[in-house]
Design an enzyme around this catalytic site. Structure first.
Site, PDB file in Angstrom:
ATOM      1  N   GLY A  43      -1.009   1.515  -1.800  1.00 41.21           N
ATOM      2  CA  GLY A  43      -0.042   1.998  -2.548  1.00 41.21           C
ATOM      3  C   GLY A  43      -0.281   3.442  -2.197  1.00 41.21           C
ATOM      4  O   GLY A  43       0.636   3.906  -2.840  1.00 41.21           O
ATOM      5  N   GLU A  98      -3.617   4.790  -8.703  1.00 42.10           N
ATOM      6  CA  GLU A  98      -2.853   3.980  -8.451  1.00 42.10           C
ATOM      7  C   GLU A  98      -1.263   3.538  -8.446  1.00 42.10           C
ATOM      8  O   GLU A  98      -0.774   4.740  -9.374  1.00 42.10           O
ATOM      9  CB  GLU A  98      -3.292   2.779  -9.379  1.00 42.10           C
ATOM     10  CG  GLU A  98      -2.715   1.089  -9.129  1.00 42.10           C
ATOM     11  CD  GLU A  98      -2.937   0.915  -8.232  1.00 42.10           C
ATOM     12  OE1 GLU A  98      -2.812   0.996  -7.009  1.00 42.10           O
ATOM     13  OE2 GLU A  98      -3.170  -0.438  -8.310  1.00 42.10           O
ATOM     14  N   ASP A  99      -0.690   3.278  -7.935  1.00 41.73           N
ATOM     15  CA  ASP A  99       0.907   3.294  -7.839  1.00 41.73           C
ATOM     16  C   ASP A  99       1.649   2.669  -8.212  1.00 41.73           C
ATOM     17  O   ASP A  99       2.183   3.358  -9.275  1.00 41.73           O
ATOM     18  CB  ASP A  99       1.378   1.918  -6.279  1.00 41.73           C
ATOM     19  CG  ASP A  99       0.769   1.375  -6.027  1.00 41.73           C
ATOM     20  OD1 ASP A  99      -0.086   0.591  -7.224  1.00 41.73           O
ATOM     21  OD2 ASP A  99       1.681   0.285  -5.199  1.00 41.73           O
ATOM     22  N   ASP A 102       1.108  -3.946 -12.420  1.00 43.71           N
ATOM     23  CA  ASP A 102       1.859  -5.134 -13.241  1.00 43.71           C
ATOM     24  C   ASP A 102       1.958  -5.705 -13.852  1.00 43.71           C
ATOM     25  O   ASP A 102       1.238  -5.433 -15.255  1.00 43.71           O
ATOM     26  CB  ASP A 102       2.739  -5.537 -12.081  1.00 43.71           C
ATOM     27  CG  ASP A 102       3.869  -6.632 -11.854  1.00 43.71           C
ATOM     28  OD1 ASP A 102       4.964  -5.918 -12.624  1.00 43.71           O
ATOM     29  OD2 ASP A 102       3.650  -7.098 -10.911  1.00 43.71           O
ATOM     30  N   GLY A 104      -1.580  -5.996 -14.035  1.00 43.90           N
ATOM     31  CA  GLY A 104      -2.687  -5.792 -14.713  1.00 43.90           C
ATOM     32  C   GLY A 104      -3.674  -6.407 -14.074  1.00 43.90           C
ATOM     33  O   GLY A 104      -5.077  -5.497 -14.222  1.00 43.90           O
ATOM     34  N   LYS A 130       4.823  -0.865 -14.887  1.00 43.99           N
ATOM     35  CA  LYS A 130       5.349  -1.962 -15.642  1.00 43.99           C
ATOM     36  C   LYS A 130       5.040  -2.324 -16.831  1.00 43.99           C
ATOM     37  O   LYS A 130       4.961  -4.017 -16.640  1.00 43.99           O
ATOM     38  CB  LYS A 130       6.028  -2.949 -14.632  1.00 43.99           C
ATOM     39  CG  LYS A 130       7.261  -2.572 -13.335  1.00 43.99           C
ATOM     40  CD  LYS A 130       7.097  -3.683 -12.373  1.00 43.99           C
ATOM     41  CE  LYS A 130       8.083  -3.512 -11.555  1.00 43.99           C
ATOM     42  NZ  LYS A 130       7.661  -4.577 -10.204  1.00 43.99           N
ATOM     43  N   PHE A 151      11.829  -4.486  -7.636  1.00 43.44           N
ATOM     44  CA  PHE A 151      10.750  -4.551  -7.136  1.00 43.44           C
ATOM     45  C   PHE A 151      10.936  -2.721  -6.754  1.00 43.44           C
ATOM     46  O   PHE A 151      12.292  -2.655  -6.046  1.00 43.44           O
ATOM     47  CB  PHE A 151      10.796  -5.868  -6.167  1.00 43.44           C
ATOM     48  CG  PHE A 151       9.403  -6.003  -5.220  1.00 43.44           C
ATOM     49  CD1 PHE A 151       8.325  -6.263  -5.976  1.00 43.44           C
ATOM     50  CD2 PHE A 151       9.173  -5.291  -4.170  1.00 43.44           C
ATOM     51  CE1 PHE A 151       6.833  -6.672  -5.099  1.00 43.44           C
ATOM     52  CE2 PHE A 151       8.087  -4.907  -3.751  1.00 43.44           C
ATOM     53  CZ  PHE A 151       6.991  -5.592  -4.376  1.00 43.44           C
ATOM     54  N   ARG A 164       6.304   2.319   3.075  1.00 45.42           N
ATOM     55  CA  ARG A 164       5.888   3.175   1.839  1.00 45.42           C
ATOM     56  C   ARG A 164       5.741   5.007   2.881  1.00 45.42           C
ATOM     57  O   ARG A 164       5.095   5.307   1.889  1.00 45.42           O
ATOM     58  CB  ARG A 164       3.950   3.129   2.799  1.00 45.42           C
ATOM     59  CG  ARG A 164       3.581   1.624   2.670  1.00 45.42           C
ATOM     60  CD  ARG A 164       2.577   1.088   2.358  1.00 45.42           C
ATOM     61  NE  ARG A 164       1.732  -0.070   2.477  1.00 45.42           N
ATOM     62  CZ  ARG A 164       1.513  -0.725   1.715  1.00 45.42           C
ATOM     63  NH1 ARG A 164       1.453   0.053   0.187  1.00 45.42           N
ATOM     64  NH2 ARG A 164       1.002  -1.914   1.733  1.00 45.42           N
TER      65      ARG A 164
HETATM   66  P1  IMP Z   1      -0.737  -6.234 -10.264  1.00 44.67           P
HETATM   67  O1  IMP Z   1      -2.005  -7.167 -10.240  1.00 44.67           O
HETATM   68  O2  IMP Z   1      -0.147  -7.483 -10.943  1.00 44.67           O
HETATM   69  O3  IMP Z   1      -0.821  -5.311 -11.348  1.00 44.67           O
HETATM   70  O4  IMP Z   1      -0.265  -5.764  -9.156  1.00 44.67           O
HETATM   71  C1  IMP Z   1       0.120  -4.302  -9.111  1.00 44.67           C
HETATM   72  C2  IMP Z   1      -0.211  -4.304  -7.266  1.00 44.67           C
HETATM   73  O5  IMP Z   1       1.176  -5.106  -7.323  1.00 44.67           O
HETATM   74  C3  IMP Z   1       0.076  -3.296  -6.990  1.00 44.67           C
HETATM   75  O6  IMP Z   1      -1.209  -2.077  -6.693  1.00 44.67           O
HETATM   76  C4  IMP Z   1       0.752  -2.760  -5.662  1.00 44.67           C
HETATM   77  O7  IMP Z   1       0.162  -2.468  -5.177  1.00 44.67           O
HETATM   78  C5  IMP Z   1       1.652  -4.305  -6.612  1.00 44.67           C
HETATM   79  N1  IMP Z   1       2.800  -4.055  -7.056  1.00 44.67           N
HETATM   80  C6  IMP Z   1       3.427  -4.263  -7.825  1.00 44.67           C
HETATM   81  N2  IMP Z   1       4.426  -4.703  -8.547  1.00 44.67           N
HETATM   82  C7  IMP Z   1       5.159  -3.605  -7.043  1.00 44.67           C
HETATM   83  C8  IMP Z   1       6.229  -3.340  -7.098  1.00 44.67           C
HETATM   84  O8  IMP Z   1       7.170  -2.960  -7.911  1.00 44.67           O
HETATM   85  N3  IMP Z   1       6.616  -2.313  -5.760  1.00 44.67           N
HETATM   86  C9  IMP Z   1       5.612  -2.736  -4.871  1.00 44.67           C
HETATM   87  N4  IMP Z   1       4.740  -3.379  -5.028  1.00 44.67           N
HETATM   88  C10 IMP Z   1       3.982  -3.440  -6.581  1.00 44.67           C
HETATM   89 MG    MG Z   2       0.928  -3.415  -2.798  1.00 40.77          MG
END
Ligand code: IMP
Ligand code: MG
Length: 179
Positions: A43, A98-99, A102, A104, A130, A151, A164
């Site tokens: 991402g 990182e992209d 969410d 974490g 987020k 999303f 992407r």
């Molecule tokens: P976390 O572990 O929940 O913080 O998730 C982080 C990862 O989930 C990011 O690196 C993204 O790859 C993916 N992700 C979380 N939210 C989104 C979204 O809104 N769109 C696309 N990918 C997301």
């Molecule tokens: Mg992803």
């Protein structure tokens, strides 16, 4: 053919203007100290590309692969390292790119992994945060945009591996949700 509906959230010019400012902030922060910038695949690839070409500090670049979601938009729960960095990090300042952060969990996992490599410092730049969805605390040092729920796809971010390549950011209304 996909029937997902995309709604524009941030256009390309807005994203790039913000990244210009972030690059300046990062250069000023490290003030000429040697830096390794690590792209979190997949991402982070587009944000990383636009960010590093704006840095003036001459960083070393590396890539790490992390897979945290299943095939779709719901968390798979398990976090897998699909590719490790290829250079020693011991004693180096590391900036992770990182992209989106969410819950974490992914970043928490990755930061622990990088600290174990005995980096001198590990900091985090994310394009999107987020923060309201955080389940575990993650120290974010440089943030592009704070976003609320929904999303998000485009500019590196995917829904089931699609979108992407888009140069802007969109919220996606998936086919299942609209049927
Ligand atoms: P976390 O572990 O929940 O913080 O998730 C982080 C990862 O989930 C990011 O690196 C993204 O790859 C993916 N992700 C979380 N939210 C989104 C979204 O809104 N769109 C696309 N990918 C997301
Ligand atoms: Mg992803």
């Amino acid at each position: 053919m996909s029937k997902d509906t995309l709604h524009l959230m941030l256009d390309e010019a807005t994203i790039l203007a913000r990244i210009d400012a972030m690059a300046q902030e990062i250069d000023a922060f490290y003030n000429g100290e040697p830096l390794v910038v690590i792209c979190v695949l997949k991402g982070g690839f587009m944000f990383f590309t636009d960010l590093v070409r704006r840095l003036r500090c001459g960083p070393e670049l590396d890539f790490i692969g992390l897979s945290s979601y299943g095939y779709g938009d719901s968390s798979g729960g398990t976090i897998t390292l699909t590719k490790d960095v290829s250079m020693p990090l011991e004693g180096k300042h590391v900036l992770v790119v990182e992209d989106i952060i969410d819950t974490g969990h992914s970043m928490r996992h990755l930061l622990e992994h990088l600290h174990a490599r005995r980096a001198r410092s590990v900091r985090l730049a994310t394009l999107l945060d987020k923060h309201e969805r955080r389940e575990v605390p993650v120290p974010v040092d440089f943030t592009g945009f704070s976003v609320n729920d929904g999303f998000i796809v485009g500019y590196g971010l995917d829904y089931a591996e699609r979108y992407r390549e888009l140069p802007a950011l969109y919220t996606v209304e998936t086919r299942a949700a609209t049927e």
